[in-house]
Design an enzyme around this catalytic site. Structure first.
Site, PDB file in Angstrom:
ATOM      1  N   SER A   1       0.840  -1.208   0.000  1.00 47.52           N
ATOM      2  CA  SER A   1       0.000   0.000   0.000  1.00 47.52           C
ATOM      3  C   SER A   1       0.866   1.246   0.000  1.00 47.52           C
ATOM      4  O   SER A   1       1.964   1.244   0.562  1.00 47.52           O
ATOM      5  CB  SER A   1      -0.876  -0.008   1.268  1.00 47.52           C
TER       6      SER A   1
ATOM      7  N   TYR B   1      -1.584  -0.798  10.641  1.00 50.58           N
ATOM      8  CA  TYR B   1      -1.903  -1.463   9.364  1.00 50.58           C
ATOM      9  C   TYR B   1      -0.758  -1.246   8.379  1.00 50.58           C
ATOM     10  O   TYR B   1      -0.212  -2.192   7.814  1.00 50.58           O
ATOM     11  CB  TYR B   1      -3.212  -0.933   8.775  1.00 50.58           C
TER      12      TYR B   1
ATOM     13  N   LYS C   1       2.385  -3.816   6.581  1.00 49.26           N
ATOM     14  CA  LYS C   1       2.770  -3.875   5.160  1.00 49.26           C
ATOM     15  C   LYS C   1       4.281  -3.643   5.022  1.00 49.26           C
ATOM     16  O   LYS C   1       4.976  -4.336   4.284  1.00 49.26           O
ATOM     17  CB  LYS C   1       2.009  -2.827   4.345  1.00 49.26           C
TER      18      LYS C   1
HETATM   19  C1  WQD Z   1      -9.570   9.572   1.109  1.00 52.32           C
HETATM   20  C2  WQD Z   1      -9.819  11.052   1.363  1.00 52.32           C
HETATM   21  C3  WQD Z   1     -10.062  11.605   3.689  1.00 52.32           C
HETATM   22  C4  WQD Z   1     -13.796   9.353   4.206  1.00 52.32           C
HETATM   23  C5  WQD Z   1      -6.864   4.572   3.018  1.00 52.32           C
HETATM   24  C6  WQD Z   1      -5.789   3.797   3.699  1.00 52.32           C
HETATM   25  C7  WQD Z   1      -4.843   3.236   2.677  1.00 52.32           C
HETATM   26  C8  WQD Z   1      -5.597   2.454   1.623  1.00 52.32           C
HETATM   27  C9  WQD Z   1      -6.686   3.309   0.996  1.00 52.32           C
HETATM   28  C10 WQD Z   1      -5.481   0.117   2.167  1.00 52.32           C
HETATM   29  C11 WQD Z   1      -9.036  11.596   2.557  1.00 52.32           C
HETATM   30  C12 WQD Z   1     -11.353  11.859   2.918  1.00 52.32           C
HETATM   31  C13 WQD Z   1     -12.663   9.909   3.654  1.00 52.32           C
HETATM   32  C14 WQD Z   1     -14.857  10.201   4.642  1.00 52.32           C
HETATM   33  C15 WQD Z   1     -13.577  12.117   3.965  1.00 52.32           C
HETATM   34  N1  WQD Z   1      -6.160   1.272   2.173  1.00 52.32           N
HETATM   35  N2  WQD Z   1     -12.555  11.267   3.535  1.00 52.32           N
HETATM   36  N3  WQD Z   1     -14.697  11.561   4.495  1.00 52.32           N
HETATM   37  O1  WQD Z   1      -7.185   7.496   3.940  1.00 52.32           O
HETATM   38  O2  WQD Z   1      -6.355   8.013   1.569  1.00 52.32           O
HETATM   39  O3  WQD Z   1      -6.304   5.679   2.381  1.00 52.32           O
HETATM   40  O4  WQD Z   1      -7.525   3.754   2.067  1.00 52.32           O
HETATM   41  O5  WQD Z   1      -4.408  -0.092   1.651  1.00 52.32           O
HETATM   42  O6  WQD Z   1      -3.943   2.390   3.350  1.00 52.32           O
HETATM   43  O7  WQD Z   1      -5.050   4.710   4.505  1.00 52.32           O
HETATM   44  O8  WQD Z   1      -8.486   6.737   1.882  1.00 52.32           O
HETATM   45  O9  WQD Z   1     -10.866   6.864   1.274  1.00 52.32           O
HETATM   46  O10 WQD Z   1     -10.237   6.839   3.743  1.00 52.32           O
HETATM   47  O11 WQD Z   1      -9.775   8.879   2.357  1.00 52.32           O
HETATM   48  O12 WQD Z   1     -13.466  13.340   3.854  1.00 52.32           O
HETATM   49  O13 WQD Z   1     -15.913   9.749   5.154  1.00 52.32           O
HETATM   50  O14 WQD Z   1     -11.186  11.253   1.661  1.00 52.32           O
HETATM   51  O15 WQD Z   1      -9.815  12.640   4.634  1.00 52.32           O
HETATM   52  O16 WQD Z   1      -8.646  12.925   2.265  1.00 52.32           O
HETATM   53  P1  WQD Z   1      -7.054   7.104   2.505  1.00 52.32           P
HETATM   54  P2  WQD Z   1      -9.918   7.277   2.350  1.00 52.32           P
END
Ligand code: WQD
Length: 335
Positions: A124, A148, A152
């Site tokens: 990741s 997590y 990895k």
């Molecule tokens: C994306 C953006 C949030 C939810 C995570 C893991 C990473 C990988 C992918 C496994 C950010 C914003 C999100 C919400 C929001 N997983 N957001 N409201 O955090 O980039 O990555 O998932 O490998 O390891 O860390 O993805 O989709 O959670 O967030 O505003 O309800 O959307 O702040 O900017 P992230 P995400």
């Protein structure tokens, strides 16, 4: 060629199984169904028109793995199985270290015993932590900010030590950015059982009126509109990246890591607006405080995967939004 896919009924795993079958590979899935449903096996068969073998079980169970490797002549393994919720890993780190590390080490031991030394590992972009600059290259320093991500990073180190001890291994480490979207058929997609942690499944549930309102975690980041920027990649493009990686490890030994991203960064508000526009649907949202551990921006330099794997993404953000919603609507119809 027979490929074992651990976690093959999961979101990325199932899409990769479809692409493997359509590329002519035989597929054997093992999954403990802790975060997926057995119906996905039938959906994979429906999409491809081909059979796929499924064994319910856990990679942590050595006798289960020995049974599978004794029964099936496995040429290579794609290892998806593992827990992947960042927030849960912070509140329950031992569950994540025990499961993700123990299951991977057990899998590697059994692969070794059966002289199956070709592995694609699901890593990741989270291993880059808060990058010093953008876009992110594979040579950037690695650091993690949650258990997590640390599992990895530790597994990537185990794989490098394994290769250094025995150069007969052939290992591709794939660092995913933000996979979203679904297969065009709408038969497989991302379907979290409870309240989604990730952005797209949350948007889909708000659009489908299953949830009231999207909370946008902060609009004071150092980005184009203040909301977080990420490199969203269509899950089918991501799956196709695994086919490129399999081709690589089947043809040569070695170990290397590759970014699987588009190289384009989109903000949360850009995603919300694109989703509303292409699906002609309203997504209610409100700005709330930042989510702990989030970074301002993260997107890939995809050039190394292009150069070494011949990997190039095809789908844009509009496809991702259309396909994500199409799956949710079809899933709702069917259930
Ligand atoms: C994306 C953006 C949030 C939810 C995570 C893991 C990473 C990988 C992918 C496994 C950010 C914003 C999100 C919400 C929001 N997983 N957001 N409201 O955090 O980039 O990555 O998932 O490998 O390891 O860390 O993805 O989709 O959670 O967030 O505003 O309800 O959307 O702040 O900017 P992230 P995400």
């Amino acid at each position: 060629m027979k490929i074992l896919v651990t976690g093959g009924t999961g979101y990325i795993g199932s899409h990769t199984c479809v692409e493997l079958i359509e590329s002519g590979y035989e597929v054997v899935i093992i999954d403990n169904l802790s975060n997926s449903k057995i119906e996905v096996v039938e959906r994979i068969k429906e999409i491809t028109g081909k059979d796929v073998k499924f064994y319910e079980g856990d990679c942590i169970d050595k006798s289960f793995l020995i049974k599978i490797f004794s029964k099936e002549k496995i040429d290579a393994v794609i290892h998806f199985a593992g827990f992947k919720a960042v927030g849960e890993s912070v509140s329950n780190p031992l569950k994540y270290y025990r499961n993700n590390l123990d299951s991977t080490i057990t899998l590697l031991e059994v692969m070794n015993e059966f002289n199956c030394k070709k592995l694609v590992f699901s890593s990741s972009a989270t291993v880059y932590g808060k990058p010093k600059s953008l876009p992110i290259k594979e040579t950037f320093p690695l650091s993690t900010t949650n258990p997590y991500g640390t599992t990895k990073l530790i597994i990537e180190g185990i794989l490098r030590d394994l290769y250094n001890s025995d150069n007969n291994w052939s290992i591709a480490i794939l660092r995913y950015f933000n996979p979203i979207g679904a297969h065009k058929s709408g038969l497989i997609g991302e379907n979290p059982n409870d309240i989604p942690n990730n952005l797209m499944p949350y948007i889909v549930k708000v659009a489908s009126k299953e949830l009231e309102c999207l909370n946008i975690f902060g609009n004071d980041y150092n980005t184009k509109d203040g909301t977080g920027v990420r490199d969203y990649i269509h899950v089918v493009d991501l799956a196709k990246g695994h086919i490129k990686a399999i081709e690589k490890i089947l043809n040569e030994n070695g170990i290397d890591a590759y970014n699987l991203g588009t190289g384009n960064g989109y903000s949360v508000l850009e995603i919300v607006n694109a989703f509303q526009k292409v699906n002609n649907v309203k997504v209610n949202y409100k700005i709330v405080e930042r989510r702990k551990g989030d970074i301002d921006a993260c997107y890939a330099d995809p050039s190394y995967a292009k150069e070494k794997l011949g990997f190039k993404t095809k789908y844009g953000i509009e496809d991702m939004c259309i396909d994500a919603y199409n799956f949710a609507k079809k899933f709702k119809e069917d259930n």
